[in-house]
Design an enzyme around this catalytic site. Structure first.
Site, PDB file in Angstrom:
ATOM      1  N   TYR A 182       0.951  -1.309   0.002  1.00  0.00           N
ATOM      2  CA  TYR A 182       0.072  -0.110  -0.141  1.00  0.00           C
ATOM      3  C   TYR A 182       0.880   1.175  -0.071  1.00  0.00           C
ATOM      4  O   TYR A 182       1.701   1.246   0.890  1.00  0.00           O
ATOM      5  CB  TYR A 182      -0.916   0.212   1.359  1.00  0.00           C
ATOM      6  CG  TYR A 182      -1.877   1.298   1.107  1.00  0.00           C
ATOM      7  CD1 TYR A 182      -2.750   1.527   0.410  1.00  0.00           C
ATOM      8  CD2 TYR A 182      -1.318   2.214   2.273  1.00  0.00           C
ATOM      9  CE1 TYR A 182      -3.498   2.880   0.618  1.00  0.00           C
ATOM     10  CE2 TYR A 182      -2.226   3.503   2.328  1.00  0.00           C
ATOM     11  CZ  TYR A 182      -3.188   3.629   1.538  1.00  0.00           C
ATOM     12  OH  TYR A 182      -3.720   4.804   1.857  1.00  0.00           O
ATOM     13  N   ASP A 222      -0.439  15.334   6.427  1.00  0.00           N
ATOM     14  CA  ASP A 222      -1.302  14.976   5.408  1.00  0.00           C
ATOM     15  C   ASP A 222      -2.322  15.714   5.134  1.00  0.00           C
ATOM     16  O   ASP A 222      -3.595  15.712   5.850  1.00  0.00           O
ATOM     17  CB  ASP A 222      -1.602  13.653   5.753  1.00  0.00           C
ATOM     18  CG  ASP A 222      -2.599  12.924   4.647  1.00  0.00           C
ATOM     19  OD1 ASP A 222      -2.712  13.456   3.537  1.00  0.00           O
ATOM     20  OD2 ASP A 222      -3.355  11.912   4.940  1.00  0.00           O
ATOM     21  N   ASP A 226      -3.175   5.349  -2.608  1.00  0.00           N
ATOM     22  CA  ASP A 226      -3.982   6.619  -2.087  1.00  0.00           C
ATOM     23  C   ASP A 226      -3.908   7.628  -3.208  1.00  0.00           C
ATOM     24  O   ASP A 226      -2.991   7.768  -3.793  1.00  0.00           O
ATOM     25  CB  ASP A 226      -3.370   7.055  -0.926  1.00  0.00           C
ATOM     26  CG  ASP A 226      -4.311   8.302  -0.273  1.00  0.00           C
ATOM     27  OD1 ASP A 226      -5.177   8.439  -0.983  1.00  0.00           O
ATOM     28  OD2 ASP A 226      -3.849   8.832   0.797  1.00  0.00           O
ATOM     29  N   ASP A 238      -6.188  10.270  -2.837  1.00  0.00           N
ATOM     30  CA  ASP A 238      -6.762  11.262  -2.173  1.00  0.00           C
ATOM     31  C   ASP A 238      -8.565  11.534  -2.558  1.00  0.00           C
ATOM     32  O   ASP A 238      -9.012  10.778  -2.827  1.00  0.00           O
ATOM     33  CB  ASP A 238      -5.830  12.584  -2.350  1.00  0.00           C
ATOM     34  CG  ASP A 238      -4.892  12.588  -1.423  1.00  0.00           C
ATOM     35  OD1 ASP A 238      -4.717  11.706  -0.573  1.00  0.00           O
ATOM     36  OD2 ASP A 238      -3.816  13.353  -1.534  1.00  0.00           O
ATOM     37  N   HIS A 278      -7.665   4.231  -4.071  1.00  0.00           N
ATOM     38  CA  HIS A 278      -8.985   4.562  -3.566  1.00  0.00           C
ATOM     39  C   HIS A 278      -9.187   6.526  -3.522  1.00  0.00           C
ATOM     40  O   HIS A 278      -8.176   6.849  -3.549  1.00  0.00           O
ATOM     41  CB  HIS A 278      -9.030   4.402  -1.821  1.00  0.00           C
ATOM     42  CG  HIS A 278      -8.134   4.796  -0.827  1.00  0.00           C
ATOM     43  ND1 HIS A 278      -8.009   6.083  -0.579  1.00  0.00           N
ATOM     44  CD2 HIS A 278      -6.853   4.148  -0.544  1.00  0.00           C
ATOM     45  CE1 HIS A 278      -6.893   6.033   0.399  1.00  0.00           C
ATOM     46  NE2 HIS A 278      -6.300   4.864   0.285  1.00  0.00           N
ATOM     47  N   GLU A 325     -11.657   9.332  -2.278  1.00  0.00           N
ATOM     48  CA  GLU A 325     -12.592   9.781  -0.952  1.00  0.00           C
ATOM     49  C   GLU A 325     -13.565  10.876  -1.301  1.00  0.00           C
ATOM     50  O   GLU A 325     -13.387  11.613  -2.368  1.00  0.00           O
ATOM     51  CB  GLU A 325     -11.644  10.145   0.185  1.00  0.00           C
ATOM     52  CG  GLU A 325     -10.831  11.385   0.167  1.00  0.00           C
ATOM     53  CD  GLU A 325      -9.533  11.352   0.771  1.00  0.00           C
ATOM     54  OE1 GLU A 325      -9.289  12.279   1.504  1.00  0.00           O
ATOM     55  OE2 GLU A 325      -8.698  10.261   0.974  1.00  0.00           O
ATOM     56  N   CYS A 362      -5.902  13.941   6.826  1.00  0.00           N
ATOM     57  CA  CYS A 362      -5.809  12.564   7.049  1.00  0.00           C
ATOM     58  C   CYS A 362      -7.171  12.095   7.812  1.00  0.00           C
ATOM     59  O   CYS A 362      -7.694  12.850   8.509  1.00  0.00           O
ATOM     60  CB  CYS A 362      -4.711  12.013   8.459  1.00  0.00           C
ATOM     61  SG  CYS A 362      -4.604  10.681   9.117  1.00  0.00           S
ATOM     62  N   ARG A 378     -13.685   5.268  -1.053  1.00  0.00           N
ATOM     63  CA  ARG A 378     -13.834   5.741   0.399  1.00  0.00           C
ATOM     64  C   ARG A 378     -14.544   6.931   0.895  1.00  0.00           C
ATOM     65  O   ARG A 378     -14.670   7.777   0.021  1.00  0.00           O
ATOM     66  CB  ARG A 378     -12.147   5.923   0.639  1.00  0.00           C
ATOM     67  CG  ARG A 378     -11.848   6.714   2.170  1.00  0.00           C
ATOM     68  CD  ARG A 378     -10.423   7.189   2.262  1.00  0.00           C
ATOM     69  NE  ARG A 378     -10.274   8.150   3.225  1.00  0.00           N
ATOM     70  CZ  ARG A 378      -9.129   8.623   3.701  1.00  0.00           C
ATOM     71  NH1 ARG A 378      -7.955   8.041   3.401  1.00  0.00           N
ATOM     72  NH2 ARG A 378      -9.079   9.680   4.628  1.00  0.00           N
ATOM     73  N   GLU A 429     -13.973   4.756   6.416  1.00  0.00           N
ATOM     74  CA  GLU A 429     -12.967   5.459   7.169  1.00  0.00           C
ATOM     75  C   GLU A 429     -13.389   5.975   8.458  1.00  0.00           C
ATOM     76  O   GLU A 429     -14.421   6.299   8.795  1.00  0.00           O
ATOM     77  CB  GLU A 429     -12.114   6.761   6.672  1.00  0.00           C
ATOM     78  CG  GLU A 429     -11.025   7.379   7.175  1.00  0.00           C
ATOM     79  CD  GLU A 429      -9.681   6.316   7.491  1.00  0.00           C
ATOM     80  OE1 GLU A 429      -9.916   5.321   8.132  1.00  0.00           O
ATOM     81  OE2 GLU A 429      -8.747   6.696   6.880  1.00  0.00           O
ATOM     82  N   ASN A 437      -8.536  -0.036   7.427  1.00  0.00           N
ATOM     83  CA  ASN A 437      -7.403   0.997   7.612  1.00  0.00           C
ATOM     84  C   ASN A 437      -6.979   0.616   9.047  1.00  0.00           C
ATOM     85  O   ASN A 437      -7.757   1.215   9.872  1.00  0.00           O
ATOM     86  CB  ASN A 437      -7.719   2.153   7.177  1.00  0.00           C
ATOM     87  CG  ASN A 437      -6.448   3.055   7.159  1.00  0.00           C
ATOM     88  OD1 ASN A 437      -5.397   2.893   7.094  1.00  0.00           O
ATOM     89  ND2 ASN A 437      -6.945   4.372   7.126  1.00  0.00           N
TER      90      ASN A 437
END
Length: 306
Positions: free
Chosen positions: A44, A59, A87, A89, A114, A116, A124, A161, A191, A214
């Site tokens: 990952y 982040d 990731d 974002d 992913h 989001e 984060c 996500r 998440e 996660n």
């Protein structure tokens, strides 16, 4: 194509009822090499670790699509047989930008990524005060990713996500994930769960769609083992801070030692060999493989050794 093979491998893991993808978080070539050397079946690429390692920043949405895609591609290129989940974002903008992001990740050989539902200036998922886009905007991101995947003839895995649990509650979060799945997402990622009961419930509520877990040390979600995650029904579990935390703790320890004593003492393995010496690091990064390839191809750069 290489990216097809890695994505297909990830899909095979998702389809196998006896398997779960356990992915350590890596953020650069060295941490990825260590994870590959240990023998993980998937990796990952963490966005938080990418921000910290490439920019020295937290982040908070400061990385660009090029920061992320280039880093993901470098990691994926180290071993095309090991799928890399990355990731992405928020996709870095509206549908056009999400399409560009998806194309870049596909071309870099990423197996899955992913997206989001935070605003573009994201943070984060285990920090407070996250701001969200509305469901229609979020679904448009997923739809754009799926359309780009189809246009490019790719089988890259799209992971939806949502960070809405903190502010909108469980039912709305599940509704968002269902809408994302209908728009083309392959895997669901809730998440910021705070209880094991929630962790078990979302898998049941979203079945048969595979779910993603996660595990963040110091975060809000209870930590479980990979065996427990599998028993809960998860198909992917990531430990995103493995690389970043190990570098932080190890670097801090050795810097303190150097500052206090003026030297860094050698470490030794149980059989008395130097552990972590320069040659160890180079070998893990492929020193012998590189020199042997050069010789096999008729090169002379390493005839006297390396």
């Amino acid at each position: 194509m290489a990216q097809m093979r890695s994505a297909t491998k990830l899909r095979q893991i998702l389809a196998d009822p006896d398997k779960i993808a356990v992915c350590p978080g890596v953020h650069d070539g060295l941490t990825a090499r260590v994870a590959l050397h240990v023998g993980f079946d998937a990796l990952y690429m963490t966005g938080a670790g990418t921000a910290a390692s490439r920019l020295g920043q937290p982040d908070l949405g400061l990385t660009t699509v090029d920061d992320m895609a280039t880093n993901a591609g470098m990691i994926a290129g180290l071993d095309r047989n090991v799928p890399v989940i990355a990731d992405a974002d928020t996709g870095f903008g509206g549908p056009l930008m999400v399409a560009r992001t998806t194309e870049k990740y596909i071309l870099q050989g990423v197996a899955g990524f992913h997206i989001e539902d935070q605003v573009t200036t994201k943070r984060c998922g285990h920090l407070m005060g996250k701001e969200l886009v509305d469901t229609a905007t979020y679904v448009a991101r997923i739809r754009a990713a799926a359309a780009t995947r189809e246009r490019m003839g790719s089988d890259i895995v799209i992971i939806a996500r949502t960070d809405s649990l903190q502010s909108l509650g469980y039912d709305e979060s599940v509704a968002r994930l269902r809408a994302a799945i209908a728009a083309g997402a392959d895997v669901a990622f809730l998440e910021g769960m705070r209880t094991k009961e929630q962790m078990a419930q979302v898998v049941k509520d979203l079945a048969p769609t595979p779910c993603f877990l996660n595990m963040v040390g110091g975060g809000v979600t209870p930590l479980v083992t990979s065996t427990e995650a599998k028993e809960l029904g998860y198909k992917i579990v990531i430990w995103p801070l493995v690389g970043m935390t190990s570098v932080y703790l190890g670097m801090r320890e050795l810097c303190r030692e150097l500052k206090a004593t003026g030297e860094v003492k050698e470490r030794y393995t149980d059989d008395g060999k130097i552990d972590g010496g320069v040659r160890d690091c180079f070998e893990m990064c492929g020193l012998t493989a590189c020199s042997e390839f050069d010789k096999k191809m008729g090169g002379t750069s390493f005839t006297s050794g390396a």
